[in-house]
Design a protein around this motif. Structure first.
Motif, mmCIF file in Angstrom:
data_model
loop_
_atom_site.group_PDB
_atom_site.id
_atom_site.type_symbol
_atom_site.label_atom_id
_atom_site.label_comp_id
_atom_site.label_asym_id
_atom_site.label_seq_id
_atom_site.Cartn_x
_atom_site.Cartn_y
_atom_site.Cartn_z
ATOM 1 N N GLU A 2 0.830 -1.211 0.000
ATOM 2 C CA GLU A 2 0.000 0.000 0.000
ATOM 3 C C GLU A 2 0.866 1.262 0.000
ATOM 4 O O GLU A 2 0.535 2.240 -0.660
ATOM 5 C CB GLU A 2 -0.940 -0.007 1.217
ATOM 6 C CG GLU A 2 -2.076 0.970 1.136
ATOM 7 C CD GLU A 2 -3.013 0.703 -0.031
ATOM 8 O OE1 GLU A 2 -3.503 1.691 -0.612
ATOM 9 O OE2 GLU A 2 -3.246 -0.475 -0.383
ATOM 10 N N ASN A 3 1.992 1.209 0.745
ATOM 11 C CA ASN A 3 2.910 2.345 0.758
ATOM 12 C C ASN A 3 3.510 2.586 -0.626
ATOM 13 O O ASN A 3 3.698 3.730 -1.040
ATOM 14 C CB ASN A 3 4.030 2.142 1.783
ATOM 15 C CG ASN A 3 3.520 2.261 3.209
ATOM 16 O OD1 ASN A 3 2.456 2.830 3.444
ATOM 17 N ND2 ASN A 3 4.279 1.721 4.148
ATOM 18 N N LYS A 5 2.100 1.851 -3.502
ATOM 19 C CA LYS A 5 1.048 2.439 -4.341
ATOM 20 C C LYS A 5 0.899 3.929 -4.064
ATOM 21 O O LYS A 5 0.802 4.740 -4.982
ATOM 22 C CB LYS A 5 -0.292 1.733 -4.103
ATOM 23 C CG LYS A 5 -0.407 0.394 -4.764
ATOM 24 C CD LYS A 5 -1.804 -0.193 -4.556
ATOM 25 C CE LYS A 5 -1.942 -1.528 -5.235
ATOM 26 N NZ LYS A 5 -3.283 -2.099 -5.062
ATOM 27 N N ASN A 6 0.897 4.299 -2.795
ATOM 28 C CA ASN A 6 0.782 5.718 -2.437
ATOM 29 C C ASN A 6 1.972 6.520 -2.964
ATOM 30 O O ASN A 6 1.808 7.627 -3.485
ATOM 31 C CB ASN A 6 0.667 5.891 -0.924
ATOM 32 C CG ASN A 6 -0.691 5.489 -0.400
ATOM 33 O OD1 ASN A 6 -1.671 5.490 -1.139
ATOM 34 N ND2 ASN A 6 -0.756 5.119 0.865
ATOM 35 N N TYR A 9 1.574 6.909 -6.764
ATOM 36 C CA TYR A 9 0.557 7.923 -7.083
ATOM 37 C C TYR A 9 1.082 9.339 -6.797
ATOM 38 O O TYR A 9 0.874 10.254 -7.590
ATOM 39 C CB TYR A 9 -0.727 7.683 -6.291
ATOM 40 C CG TYR A 9 -1.527 6.494 -6.764
ATOM 41 C CD1 TYR A 9 -1.731 6.257 -8.114
ATOM 42 C CD2 TYR A 9 -2.092 5.612 -5.855
ATOM 43 C CE1 TYR A 9 -2.464 5.164 -8.547
ATOM 44 C CE2 TYR A 9 -2.826 4.518 -6.284
ATOM 45 C CZ TYR A 9 -3.008 4.292 -7.632
ATOM 46 O OH TYR A 9 -3.736 3.225 -8.063
ATOM 47 N N ASN A 10 1.760 9.504 -5.669
ATOM 48 C CA ASN A 10 2.310 10.821 -5.324
ATOM 49 C C ASN A 10 3.375 11.259 -6.322
ATOM 50 O O ASN A 10 3.448 12.433 -6.689
ATOM 51 C CB ASN A 10 2.871 10.820 -3.905
ATOM 52 C CG ASN A 10 1.769 10.770 -2.856
ATOM 53 O OD1 ASN A 10 0.638 11.160 -3.128
ATOM 54 N ND2 ASN A 10 2.100 10.272 -1.691
#
Length: 182
Positions: A2-3, A5-6, A9-10
């Motif tokens: 999840e990190n 993916k974040n 995206y960032n």
């Protein structure tokens, strides 16, 4: 995961794309500077789709209509361009001004008003004579006897510039998992 993916995206959100090609003007950002959402960074000017806002006196507007042919003379290079009237403002410049045209007693002062008229350059004319910098002085002559069809400038445009590539993200995740598997 999840990190990752974040972070992906960032990182994708740090890229800035222009929906048009053009020249950068009024640059207000420098390399390495942090910017906030909604902050103006610069202006992109599309010099191939230029127009004029000619301010005509209200007494000169009687016969001007959309589609009128316009002759445009540049003070900068002395060349003559051609264009077409594509819009007439809904109000005079003073109608939208911060300070109204009335004196302290509330009486209206009779001043001949000027109304902005949009004149688009013909592309052939720009190609032949060259592009003009924004803000240069022009003299326009409207032929009220000659009209042409006006192209529709308000065509819906869609952009995929900020669409995040989910396949690239999943490929990156697979690559990391495979390289770290025993």
């Amino acid at each position: 995961m999840e990190n990752l993916k974040n972070a992906y995206y960032n990182l994708e959100k740090t890229k800035i794309f222009s929906p048009i090609s053009g020249v950068i003007a009024q640059k207000q950002v420098n390399l390495g500077q942090q910017v906030g959402a909604g902050q103006t960074l610069f202006t992109v000017v599309d010099l191939n789709k230029t127009w004029i806002n000619a301010n005509f006196k209200e007494t000169q507007l009687r016969d001007i209509k959309l589609g009128n042919h316009v002759e445009i003379k540049s003070d900068l290079n002395g060349k003559t361009y051609s264009g077409v009237v594509t819009g007439i403002s809904a109000g005079s410049g003073s109608a939208f001004a911060l300070i109204p045209t009335q004196n302290a007693t509330g009486n209206w002062i009779k001043i001949v008003q000027r109304v902005p008229v949009r004149i688009d350059f013909n592309q052939d004319s720009l190609n032949k004579n060259g592009v003009l910098p924004i803000g240069t002085t022009l003299t326009v002559k409207v032929n009220t006897n000659k009209t042409v069809d006006i192209p529709n400038h308000f065509i819906e445009q869609k952009s995929e510039l900020y669409k995040i590539d989910e396949n690239a993200l999943h490929s990156l995740i697979e690559k990391i998992i495979n390289s770290n598997s025993f």
